[in-house]
Design an enzyme around this catalytic site. Structure first.
Site, PDB file in Angstrom:
ATOM      1  N   PHE A 149      27.342  16.352  94.930  1.00 57.40           N
ATOM      2  CA  PHE A 149      28.097  16.669  93.715  1.00 57.40           C
ATOM      3  C   PHE A 149      28.643  15.433  93.016  1.00 57.40           C
ATOM      4  O   PHE A 149      28.921  15.461  91.819  1.00 57.40           O
ATOM      5  CB  PHE A 149      29.261  17.616  94.030  1.00 57.40           C
ATOM      6  CG  PHE A 149      30.434  16.953  94.715  1.00 57.40           C
ATOM      7  CD1 PHE A 149      31.419  16.308  93.984  1.00 57.40           C
ATOM      8  CD2 PHE A 149      30.558  16.983  96.097  1.00 57.40           C
ATOM      9  CE1 PHE A 149      32.497  15.690  94.611  1.00 57.40           C
ATOM     10  CE2 PHE A 149      31.624  16.367  96.736  1.00 57.40           C
ATOM     11  CZ  PHE A 149      32.601  15.721  95.988  1.00 57.40           C
ATOM     12  N   LYS A 173      16.899  20.134  94.996  1.00 60.22           N
ATOM     13  CA  LYS A 173      17.995  21.071  95.244  1.00 60.22           C
ATOM     14  C   LYS A 173      19.287  20.318  94.971  1.00 60.22           C
ATOM     15  O   LYS A 173      19.829  19.641  95.833  1.00 60.22           O
ATOM     16  CB  LYS A 173      17.941  21.576  96.695  1.00 60.22           C
ATOM     17  CG  LYS A 173      18.605  22.945  96.947  1.00 60.22           C
ATOM     18  CD  LYS A 173      20.089  23.009  96.657  1.00 60.22           C
ATOM     19  CE  LYS A 173      20.921  22.238  97.659  1.00 60.22           C
ATOM     20  NZ  LYS A 173      22.415  22.382  97.325  1.00 60.22           N
ATOM     21  N   GLU A 176      25.333  22.736  94.010  1.00 61.29           N
ATOM     22  CA  GLU A 176      25.661  23.938  93.249  1.00 61.29           C
ATOM     23  C   GLU A 176      26.996  23.818  92.528  1.00 61.29           C
ATOM     24  O   GLU A 176      27.338  24.666  91.698  1.00 61.29           O
ATOM     25  CB  GLU A 176      25.673  25.167  94.168  1.00 61.29           C
ATOM     26  CG  GLU A 176      26.745  25.182  95.242  1.00 61.29           C
ATOM     27  CD  GLU A 176      26.359  24.425  96.508  1.00 61.29           C
ATOM     28  OE1 GLU A 176      27.004  24.649  97.540  1.00 61.29           O
ATOM     29  OE2 GLU A 176      25.412  23.597  96.453  1.00 61.29           O
ATOM     30  N   ARG A 177      27.756  22.744  92.805  1.00 64.47           N
ATOM     31  CA  ARG A 177      29.061  22.581  92.154  1.00 64.47           C
ATOM     32  C   ARG A 177      28.942  22.077  90.719  1.00 64.47           C
ATOM     33  O   ARG A 177      29.789  22.404  89.883  1.00 64.47           O
ATOM     34  CB  ARG A 177      29.938  21.629  92.972  1.00 64.47           C
ATOM     35  CG  ARG A 177      30.329  22.181  94.337  1.00 64.47           C
ATOM     36  CD  ARG A 177      31.146  21.163  95.103  1.00 64.47           C
ATOM     37  NE  ARG A 177      31.542  21.658  96.415  1.00 64.47           N
ATOM     38  CZ  ARG A 177      32.189  20.946  97.322  1.00 64.47           C
ATOM     39  NH1 ARG A 177      32.529  19.687  97.036  1.00 64.47           N
ATOM     40  NH2 ARG A 177      32.509  21.452  98.495  1.00 64.47           N
ATOM     41  N   SER A 226      27.584  13.941 103.205  1.00 64.75           N
ATOM     42  CA  SER A 226      28.466  13.577 104.317  1.00 64.75           C
ATOM     43  C   SER A 226      27.652  13.293 105.575  1.00 64.75           C
ATOM     44  O   SER A 226      26.516  13.762 105.725  1.00 64.75           O
ATOM     45  CB  SER A 226      29.458  14.704 104.594  1.00 64.75           C
ATOM     46  OG  SER A 226      28.778  15.835 105.133  1.00 64.75           O
ATOM     47  N   CYS A 281      30.624   7.311  97.617  1.00 72.34           N
ATOM     48  CA  CYS A 281      30.334   6.828  98.966  1.00 72.34           C
ATOM     49  C   CYS A 281      30.490   5.315  99.068  1.00 72.34           C
ATOM     50  O   CYS A 281      30.532   4.772 100.171  1.00 72.34           O
ATOM     51  CB  CYS A 281      28.941   7.258  99.408  1.00 72.34           C
ATOM     52  SG  CYS A 281      27.603   6.472  98.481  1.00 72.34           S
ATOM     53  N   GLU A 380      36.699  10.000 106.614  1.00 75.74           N
ATOM     54  CA  GLU A 380      36.295   9.742 105.237  1.00 75.74           C
ATOM     55  C   GLU A 380      37.064  10.702 104.336  1.00 75.74           C
ATOM     56  O   GLU A 380      36.803  11.907 104.328  1.00 75.74           O
ATOM     57  CB  GLU A 380      34.793   9.940 105.045  1.00 75.74           C
ATOM     58  CG  GLU A 380      34.335   9.603 103.634  1.00 75.74           C
ATOM     59  CD  GLU A 380      32.860   9.861 103.396  1.00 75.74           C
ATOM     60  OE1 GLU A 380      32.282   9.197 102.520  1.00 75.74           O
ATOM     61  OE2 GLU A 380      32.285  10.734 104.073  1.00 75.74           O
TER      62      GLU A 380
END
Length: 495
Positions: A149, A173, A176-177, A226, A281, A380
């Site tokens: 996202f 893919k 979805e956010r 993640s 990140c 994190e």
């Protein structure tokens, strides 16, 4: 309410699973759209489209692939503001950050436009008498990308241009956010002239991810997210015989030595820690302040933090926008309280900031006297929280990086060239900055960390991306001696 669709075989396709997920504007907290969550059958349809398209696309000339990639690059540049507007609307990052994301994405498209150079093989003539050996790189087939996202435009473009220009077809893919920006980019891909099925988009959750990782026609998968999910994607994909590059989380350290330019270091720490609300990140999470630099550095960072404007990303005055969801905002805020309970000094408490409206806003936080035993250091956080760890020596600071399970990026701020050169060798991370806080490589190098920041044996985009999306073939050929050839080549004989 926007109804978001899949893109399969070049056409918009409504979701058929009956499952959906809400899409929000993080600055208002209001739902703005609904995205379908694909079933396994819908994923299969996208893969089938990509497989059918590969039959012709894999044999398309380098000249044609390059021309289409140039056309796509121009469309992305022409529509950069529209892409950025979609990023701000669904992710929340300020418009300038969103435009920066698009600019970094374009670097990767431009690298892919150099396909003719990247796919050159090698040739050895007369490796033995009458024997030639040469190597080429061939596409894999259908490949997939599962993207996060926080950079919904840039990360897909770390993958798609290289994969497609090498002759593969792609199933994306996205998160979805915030799905609108990657979907729009895929529509530009079709507008550029790429054949239907070369790039398909399916929205979804774990159901879609698991099907992509298990599907026998998907030959490779790329992932960014993640560390726990990266580990899962890598293990699952490789168990099904696929090549996988899975980039995980990070805890990036910025070492500041006593001789550093305090103003530069403080400016860099603030921009690297709080830009894009810390949802990067490569964000700086930890400042390792060495010796007596700590007090003036903490004060300089605090002064700059007080000037930050936090607000709607569409407001040009905003320096930082909201977080992606209310749940994530609350999770990040919990680390500030937890650090105080564990003995850290809360220099600036972002929980005290007040905002009008219902957006997912959180103020910026600065934690001093943090130790490696604290949760704020160990985890994190992925939000606007900066930890300061005080170190007595350079060796202690470098040891923090070495002992950390992640190894994405590390930076040092110093005026000493010898110290900087030593840090290049000592830093246990895949990307290193010297007086640069976020050392993300340009598009013609490759991106990736070490340790729990990367699963797989290749990093992403750039030259390593070409290697990941192709497989080598070596051809050894023997030809008869010209003197004994059945064809008269005009060679003199002894007769």
């Amino acid at each position: 309410m926007q109804e978001i669709h899949h893109l399969i075989d070049g056409r918009p396709v409504a979701g058929a699973s009956g499952r959906t997920s809400a899409v929000y504007n993080p600055a208002t907290g209001q739902q703005t759209g609904e995205v379908p969550l694909a079933s396994a059958d819908e994923v299969d349809a996208a893969v089938a489209s990509a497989r059918a398209a590969f039959e012709d696309w894999g044999a398309t000339s380098i000249a044609r692939r390059t021309a289409l990639m140039f056309a796509f690059r121009n469309l992305v540049v022409d529509n950069a503001d529209e892409i950025a507007t979609r990023l701000t609307a669904e992710h929340g990052k300020v418009h300038s950050d969103a435009r920066g994301e698009v600019a970094r994405a374009v670097e990767n498209i431009e690298f892919a436009c150099g396909l003719a150079e990247h796919l050159k093989g090698s040739h050895n003539e007369a490796a033995s008498t009458g024997v030639d050996v040469y190597s080429v790189r061939r596409p894999l087939g259908v490949v997939a990308g599962i993207t996060p996202f926080n950079f919904p435009a840039m990360v897909p473009l770390w993958m798609v241009p290289n994969a497609v220009v090498c002759g593969n077809t792609f199933v994306l893919k996205p998160s979805e956010r915030d799905p609108s920006a990657p979907l729009f980019i895929a529509e530009l891909f079709g507008e550029a002239g790429f054949p239907p099925g070369v790039l398909n988009v399916v929205h979804g959750d774990k159901v879609a991810v698991d099907r992509l990782l298990a599907h026998p026609d998907v030959k490779a998968a790329g992932f960014v997210g993640s560390t726990p999910i990266a580990r899962y994607v890598y293990a699952t994909g490789t168990a099904h015989g696929k090549r996988v590059q899975a980039l995980g989380g990070a805890k990036n350290h910025m070492v500041v030595l006593p001789d550093a330019d305090i103003e530069l270091a403080a400016d860099s720490a603030v921009s690297a820690a709080y830009g894009s609300a810390g949802e990067r990140c490569m964000a700086i999470s930890v400042v390792a302040a060495v010796g007596d630099v700590a007090d003036p550095l903490v004060e300089a960072i605090k002064v700059r933090m007080e000037k930050l404007v936090i607000g709607d990303g569409t407001d040009p005055a905003s320096d930082m926008g909201p977080l992606i969801t209310a749940e994530h905002r609350d999770r990040v805020a919990g680390y500030v309280g937890g650090a105080a309970d564990q003995g850290a000094t809360v220099v600036v408490d972002g929980r005290r900031a007040r905002f009008d409206g219902g957006g997912f806003f959180l103020g910026v936080s600065l934690l001093d006297h943090v130790t490696p035993a604290m949760d704020a250091y160990r985890d994190e956080i992925f939000g606007p929280v900066l930890c300061v760890v005080r170190c007595d020596t350079y060796g202690e600071a470098v040891g923090l990086i070495a002992d950390n399970p992640w190894g994405n990026g590390a930076a040092i701020f110093t005026r000493d060239g010898g110290a900087a050169r030593q840090f290049q060798e000592d830093a246990d991370a895949g990307m290193v900055g010297i007086n640069v806080p976020i050392p993300v490589p340009v598009g013609y190098h490759s991106f990736g960390g070490w340790k729990d920041s990367l699963f797989g044996d290749t990093t992403m985009y750039g030259p390593e991306g070409i290697r990941f999306y192709t497989r080598p073939k070596v051809i050894t050929s023997r030809w008869p001696d010209p003197a004994t050839s059945a064809v008269d080549l005009g060679f003199p004989t002894n007769e």
